[in-house]
Design a protein around this motif. Structure first.
Motif, PDB file in Angstrom:
ATOM      1  N   MET A   1     -31.481 149.096  44.026  1.00 50.60           N
ATOM      2  CA  MET A   1     -32.071 149.143  42.697  1.00 50.60           C
ATOM      3  C   MET A   1     -30.966 149.147  41.648  1.00 50.60           C
ATOM      4  O   MET A   1     -29.871 149.668  41.888  1.00 50.60           O
ATOM      5  CB  MET A   1     -32.957 150.379  42.547  1.00 50.60           C
ATOM      6  N   PRO A   2     -31.232 148.608  40.454  1.00 50.00           N
ATOM      7  CA  PRO A   2     -30.200 148.619  39.407  1.00 50.00           C
ATOM      8  C   PRO A   2     -29.666 150.017  39.104  1.00 50.00           C
ATOM      9  O   PRO A   2     -28.469 150.190  38.862  1.00 50.00           O
ATOM     10  CB  PRO A   2     -30.937 148.024  38.210  1.00 50.00           C
ATOM     11  N   SER A   3     -30.526 151.018  39.098  1.00 47.65           N
ATOM     12  CA  SER A   3     -30.059 152.371  38.796  1.00 47.65           C
ATOM     13  C   SER A   3     -29.061 152.865  39.825  1.00 47.65           C
ATOM     14  O   SER A   3     -28.128 153.611  39.494  1.00 47.65           O
ATOM     15  CB  SER A   3     -31.246 153.337  38.705  1.00 47.65           C
ATOM     16  N   ALA A   4     -29.229 152.472  41.071  1.00 48.43           N
ATOM     17  CA  ALA A   4     -28.272 152.875  42.109  1.00 48.43           C
ATOM     18  C   ALA A   4     -26.921 152.226  41.876  1.00 48.43           C
ATOM     19  O   ALA A   4     -25.866 152.855  42.069  1.00 48.43           O
ATOM     20  CB  ALA A   4     -28.814 152.502  43.489  1.00 48.43           C
ATOM     21  N   ALA A   5     -26.920 150.963  41.442  1.00 51.83           N
ATOM     22  CA  ALA A   5     -25.659 150.285  41.129  1.00 51.83           C
ATOM     23  C   ALA A   5     -24.986 150.942  39.925  1.00 51.83           C
ATOM     24  O   ALA A   5     -23.761 151.128  39.909  1.00 51.83           O
ATOM     25  CB  ALA A   5     -25.914 148.805  40.862  1.00 51.83           C
ATOM     26  N   ALA A   6     -25.783 151.319  38.916  1.00 52.63           N
ATOM     27  CA  ALA A   6     -25.216 151.945  37.723  1.00 52.63           C
ATOM     28  C   ALA A   6     -24.532 153.265  38.056  1.00 52.63           C
ATOM     29  O   ALA A   6     -23.518 153.625  37.454  1.00 52.63           O
ATOM     30  CB  ALA A   6     -26.317 152.176  36.692  1.00 52.63           C
ATOM     31  N   ALA A   7     -25.076 153.982  39.038  1.00 56.34           N
ATOM     32  CA  ALA A   7     -24.532 155.294  39.383  1.00 56.34           C
ATOM     33  C   ALA A   7     -23.149 155.210  40.018  1.00 56.34           C
ATOM     34  O   ALA A   7     -22.373 156.168  39.938  1.00 56.34           O
ATOM     35  CB  ALA A   7     -25.495 156.020  40.319  1.00 56.34           C
ATOM     36  N   VAL A   8     -22.823 154.078  40.633  1.00 52.52           N
ATOM     37  CA  VAL A   8     -21.544 153.972  41.349  1.00 52.52           C
ATOM     38  C   VAL A   8     -20.628 152.903  40.760  1.00 52.52           C
ATOM     39  O   VAL A   8     -19.524 152.694  41.258  1.00 52.52           O
ATOM     40  CB  VAL A   8     -21.778 153.674  42.849  1.00 52.52           C
ATOM     41  N   ALA A   9     -21.057 152.219  39.697  1.00 52.74           N
ATOM     42  CA  ALA A   9     -20.262 151.125  39.141  1.00 52.74           C
ATOM     43  C   ALA A   9     -18.916 151.631  38.630  1.00 52.74           C
ATOM     44  O   ALA A   9     -18.820 152.704  38.040  1.00 52.74           O
ATOM     45  CB  ALA A   9     -21.030 150.449  38.007  1.00 52.74           C
ATOM     46  N   GLN A  10     -17.879 150.826  38.868  1.00 49.82           N
ATOM     47  CA  GLN A  10     -16.533 151.135  38.406  1.00 49.82           C
ATOM     48  C   GLN A  10     -16.015 149.981  37.553  1.00 49.82           C
ATOM     49  O   GLN A  10     -16.497 148.847  37.643  1.00 49.82           O
ATOM     50  CB  GLN A  10     -15.597 151.367  39.590  1.00 49.82           C
ATOM     51  N   VAL A  14     -18.664 143.460  39.282  1.00 44.76           N
ATOM     52  CA  VAL A  14     -19.730 142.492  39.027  1.00 44.76           C
ATOM     53  C   VAL A  14     -20.949 142.964  39.803  1.00 44.76           C
ATOM     54  O   VAL A  14     -20.895 143.110  41.027  1.00 44.76           O
ATOM     55  CB  VAL A  14     -19.332 141.071  39.456  1.00 44.76           C
ATOM     56  N   ILE A  15     -22.047 143.225  39.101  1.00 43.96           N
ATOM     57  CA  ILE A  15     -23.283 143.705  39.724  1.00 43.96           C
ATOM     58  C   ILE A  15     -24.280 142.564  39.709  1.00 43.96           C
ATOM     59  O   ILE A  15     -24.628 142.040  38.648  1.00 43.96           O
ATOM     60  CB  ILE A  15     -23.845 144.928  38.972  1.00 43.96           C
ATOM     61  N   LYS A  16     -24.740 142.178  40.883  1.00 51.46           N
ATOM     62  CA  LYS A  16     -25.693 141.077  41.009  1.00 51.46           C
ATOM     63  C   LYS A  16     -27.052 141.647  41.409  1.00 51.46           C
ATOM     64  O   LYS A  16     -27.173 142.313  42.430  1.00 51.46           O
ATOM     65  CB  LYS A  16     -25.221 140.066  42.047  1.00 51.46           C
ATOM     66  N   ILE A  17     -28.064 141.348  40.591  1.00 54.38           N
ATOM     67  CA  ILE A  17     -29.407 141.868  40.812  1.00 54.38           C
ATOM     68  C   ILE A  17     -30.306 140.700  41.206  1.00 54.38           C
ATOM     69  O   ILE A  17     -30.470 139.750  40.438  1.00 54.38           O
ATOM     70  CB  ILE A  17     -29.943 142.564  39.551  1.00 54.38           C
ATOM     71  N   GLY A  24     -40.250 150.737  36.820  1.00 48.54           N
ATOM     72  CA  GLY A  24     -39.964 152.150  36.662  1.00 48.54           C
ATOM     73  C   GLY A  24     -38.555 152.538  37.032  1.00 48.54           C
ATOM     74  O   GLY A  24     -38.261 153.727  37.205  1.00 48.54           O
ATOM     75  N   ASP A  25     -37.659 151.577  37.139  1.00 52.13           N
ATOM     76  CA  ASP A  25     -36.269 151.866  37.478  1.00 52.13           C
ATOM     77  C   ASP A  25     -35.438 151.751  36.211  1.00 52.13           C
ATOM     78  O   ASP A  25     -35.255 150.654  35.687  1.00 52.13           O
ATOM     79  CB  ASP A  25     -35.763 150.891  38.547  1.00 52.13           C
ATOM     80  N   VAL A  26     -34.924 152.857  35.704  1.00 51.65           N
ATOM     81  CA  VAL A  26     -34.167 152.886  34.459  1.00 51.65           C
ATOM     82  C   VAL A  26     -32.731 153.281  34.773  1.00 51.65           C
ATOM     83  O   VAL A  26     -32.453 153.890  35.809  1.00 51.65           O
ATOM     84  CB  VAL A  26     -34.805 153.842  33.440  1.00 51.65           C
ATOM     85  N   ALA A  27     -31.800 152.945  33.882  1.00 52.72           N
ATOM     86  CA  ALA A  27     -30.395 153.110  34.242  1.00 52.72           C
ATOM     87  C   ALA A  27     -29.534 153.432  33.038  1.00 52.72           C
ATOM     88  O   ALA A  27     -29.809 152.977  31.919  1.00 52.72           O
ATOM     89  CB  ALA A  27     -29.873 151.844  34.924  1.00 52.72           C
ATOM     90  N   SER A  28     -28.471 154.189  33.291  1.00 49.75           N
ATOM     91  CA  SER A  28     -27.411 154.451  32.312  1.00 49.75           C
ATOM     92  C   SER A  28     -26.119 153.861  32.861  1.00 49.75           C
ATOM     93  O   SER A  28     -25.682 154.219  33.962  1.00 49.75           O
ATOM     94  CB  SER A  28     -27.237 155.954  32.089  1.00 49.75           C
ATOM     95  N   VAL A  39     -29.480 137.065  39.812  1.00 47.09           N
ATOM     96  CA  VAL A  39     -29.117 135.932  40.669  1.00 47.09           C
ATOM     97  C   VAL A  39     -30.385 135.359  41.301  1.00 47.09           C
ATOM     98  O   VAL A  39     -31.300 136.088  41.654  1.00 47.09           O
ATOM     99  CB  VAL A  39     -28.100 136.340  41.762  1.00 47.09           C
ATOM    100  N   GLY A  40     -30.425 134.020  41.386  1.00 48.84           N
ATOM    101  CA  GLY A  40     -31.615 133.360  41.903  1.00 48.84           C
ATOM    102  C   GLY A  40     -32.749 133.316  40.902  1.00 48.84           C
ATOM    103  O   GLY A  40     -33.900 133.092  41.255  1.00 48.84           O
ATOM    104  N   GLY A  41     -32.439 133.521  39.633  1.00 49.59           N
ATOM    105  CA  GLY A  41     -33.431 133.613  38.572  1.00 49.59           C
ATOM    106  C   GLY A  41     -33.247 134.920  37.837  1.00 49.59           C
ATOM    107  O   GLY A  41     -32.303 135.675  38.090  1.00 49.59           O
ATOM    108  N   ARG A  42     -34.168 135.219  36.944  1.00 47.75           N
ATOM    109  CA  ARG A  42     -34.052 136.453  36.179  1.00 47.75           C
ATOM    110  C   ARG A  42     -34.570 137.658  36.961  1.00 47.75           C
ATOM    111  O   ARG A  42     -35.589 137.577  37.652  1.00 47.75           O
ATOM    112  CB  ARG A  42     -34.817 136.354  34.872  1.00 47.75           C
ATOM    113  N   ALA A  43     -33.878 138.764  36.813  1.00 53.64           N
ATOM    114  CA  ALA A  43     -34.386 140.050  37.273  1.00 53.64           C
ATOM    115  C   ALA A  43     -35.187 140.658  36.129  1.00 53.64           C
ATOM    116  O   ALA A  43     -34.676 140.792  35.016  1.00 53.64           O
ATOM    117  CB  ALA A  43     -33.234 140.962  37.671  1.00 53.64           C
ATOM    118  N   ARG A  44     -36.441 141.018  36.402  1.00 52.37           N
ATOM    119  CA  ARG A  44     -37.352 141.496  35.358  1.00 52.37           C
ATOM    120  C   ARG A  44     -37.541 143.004  35.506  1.00 52.37           C
ATOM    121  O   ARG A  44     -38.033 143.488  36.533  1.00 52.37           O
ATOM    122  CB  ARG A  44     -38.689 140.764  35.465  1.00 52.37           C
ATOM    123  N   LEU A  45     -37.169 143.737  34.467  1.00 47.71           N
ATOM    124  CA  LEU A  45     -37.203 145.191  34.489  1.00 47.71           C
ATOM    125  C   LEU A  45     -38.376 145.684  33.649  1.00 47.71           C
ATOM    126  O   LEU A  45     -38.467 145.352  32.455  1.00 47.71           O
ATOM    127  CB  LEU A  45     -35.892 145.752  33.945  1.00 47.71           C
TER     128      LEU A  45
END
Length: 348
Positions: A1-10, A14-17, A24-28, A39-45
């Motif tokens: 999930m995008p929020s999981a990537a946000a939690a560990v991003a350094q 490059v984060i590919k969704i 219901g997945d929100v991120a900081s 990737v493969g089109g738009r990711a819709r949040l």
């Protein structure tokens, strides 16, 4: 999930969704120097009633961030100013090929020494309906640059609002359509250095404000006080009103090769600035009916009819008009190279 990537991003990641719906997945996002892309089109949040930090779907706090091929839907927060993206970063934020739909704000930015770039993106139906929330609301940052993007049907608020010290908007499309209730099509409440080039503006009959473009309505607090518009088409189909609102005290107004067309003779400039002080060349004023397709949001066509072509001195016709390459904004292809006035050649 995008929020999981946000939690560990350094920094530098490059984060590919993967394309698809994320509910219901929100991120900081706190790391800097990130590229976040679908990737493969738009990711819709879709917010689905959730938010990050009480601010929106995504809160971006890192600097130098690129966001590409993502959609942000239906962000709401208890304070009623939820954003698809809440931008509170320094440095540079770049939005590419993305969409913001039915949020309280599409993008909402904090003031600061930063710059934001928006390219080939769409902002539609954002706003709570209270007049304080908008399709995009950029605070007092250093610079905002918008190219080839589409802003339409904001709910009572503005289709576009920028307090940036410098704002440049090129080859973009602003529209109320036949039922839209937005206030200004574009609002620059604190002045600044504003350049509008090759854009199309259409104020619809049900807009909540009769003025198309407003500059300096809340005080000229930005250090530069100049407004320049070249090769834009501005159509006002709401009764009365004005194409531009500019107060006295502005140091420079330059209008070049714009096409202004309206219903019931809108004023060119209201707000206190003397029209005679503006530097004008090759502008054309006409009636809105001479651009018969300008109020059709599903199939927009700003090409003048024969009457207006004769007035402009235009002897060619386009071999193509706007087409919609979903999910990208409108694309204008195949138009002639002999444009004389208006945004007849440039478009998103």
């Amino acid at each position: 999930m995008p929020s999981a990537a946000a939690a560990v991003a350094q920094s530098g990641d490059v984060i590919k969704i993967s394309a698809g719906d994320y509910r219901g997945d929100v991120a900081s996002w706190n790391a800097s120097n990130l590229t976040i892309c679908g990737v493969g089109g738009r990711a819709r949040l879709f917010a689905d009633g959730r938010n990050a930090q009480g601010k929106g779907l995504w809160v971006v706090s890192g600097s130098n961030i690129t966001i590409d091929s993502l959609e942000f839907h239906k962000a709401t927060v208890p304070d009623q100013n939820g954003a698809g993206i809440r931008a509170q970063n320094g440095g540079y934020l770049r939005i590419i090929n993305s969409g913001f739909y039915d949020n309280e704000n599409g993008i909402l930015s904090n003031p600061g020494t930063s710059s934001i770039s928006v390219e080939r993106s769409e902002f539609a139906r954002n706003g709570l309906g209270d007049g304080y929330t908008h399709n995009i609301y950029v605070g007092a940052i250093d610079k905002l640059t918008v190219t080839s993007s589409y802003f339409h049907e904001a709910k009572v608020g503005h289709n576009f609002k920028s307090r940036a010290k410098e704002t440049t908007v090129e080859n973009s499309y602003f529209m109320d359509g036949p039922t839209g209730t937005a206030s200004y099509l574009a609002d620059f409440p604190n002045g600044g250095k504003v350049v509008l080039r090759g854009n199309m503006f259409q104020k619809g009959p049900n807009a909540s404000n009769p003025i198309a473009i407003s500059y300096g309505a809340e005080g000229l607090s930005n250090p530069v006080k100049s407004f320049e518009a070249a090769h834009n088409t501005v159509v006002v189909t709401r009764s009365g009103g004005a194409f531009l609102s500019i107060p006295s005290g502005v140091s420079s107004v330059k209008l070049t090769a714009n096409l202004f067309a309206g219903t019931n003779n809108p004023t060119l400039i209201t707000g206190g600035y003397a029209v005679g002080n503006a530097t004008q060349s090759n502008n054309v004023t006409s009636v809105a009916s001479n651009i018969p397709g300008a109020s059709n949001i599903s199939s927009p066509n700003f090409w003048p009819n024969a009457t207006l072509q004769a007035l402009i001195g235009l002897s060619v016709v386009p071999d193509a008009s706007y087409v919609k390459d979903a999910p990208a904004p409108y694309i204008l292809r195949g138009v002639p190279s002999s444009r004389k006035v208006g945004a007849l050649q440039s478009a998103p």
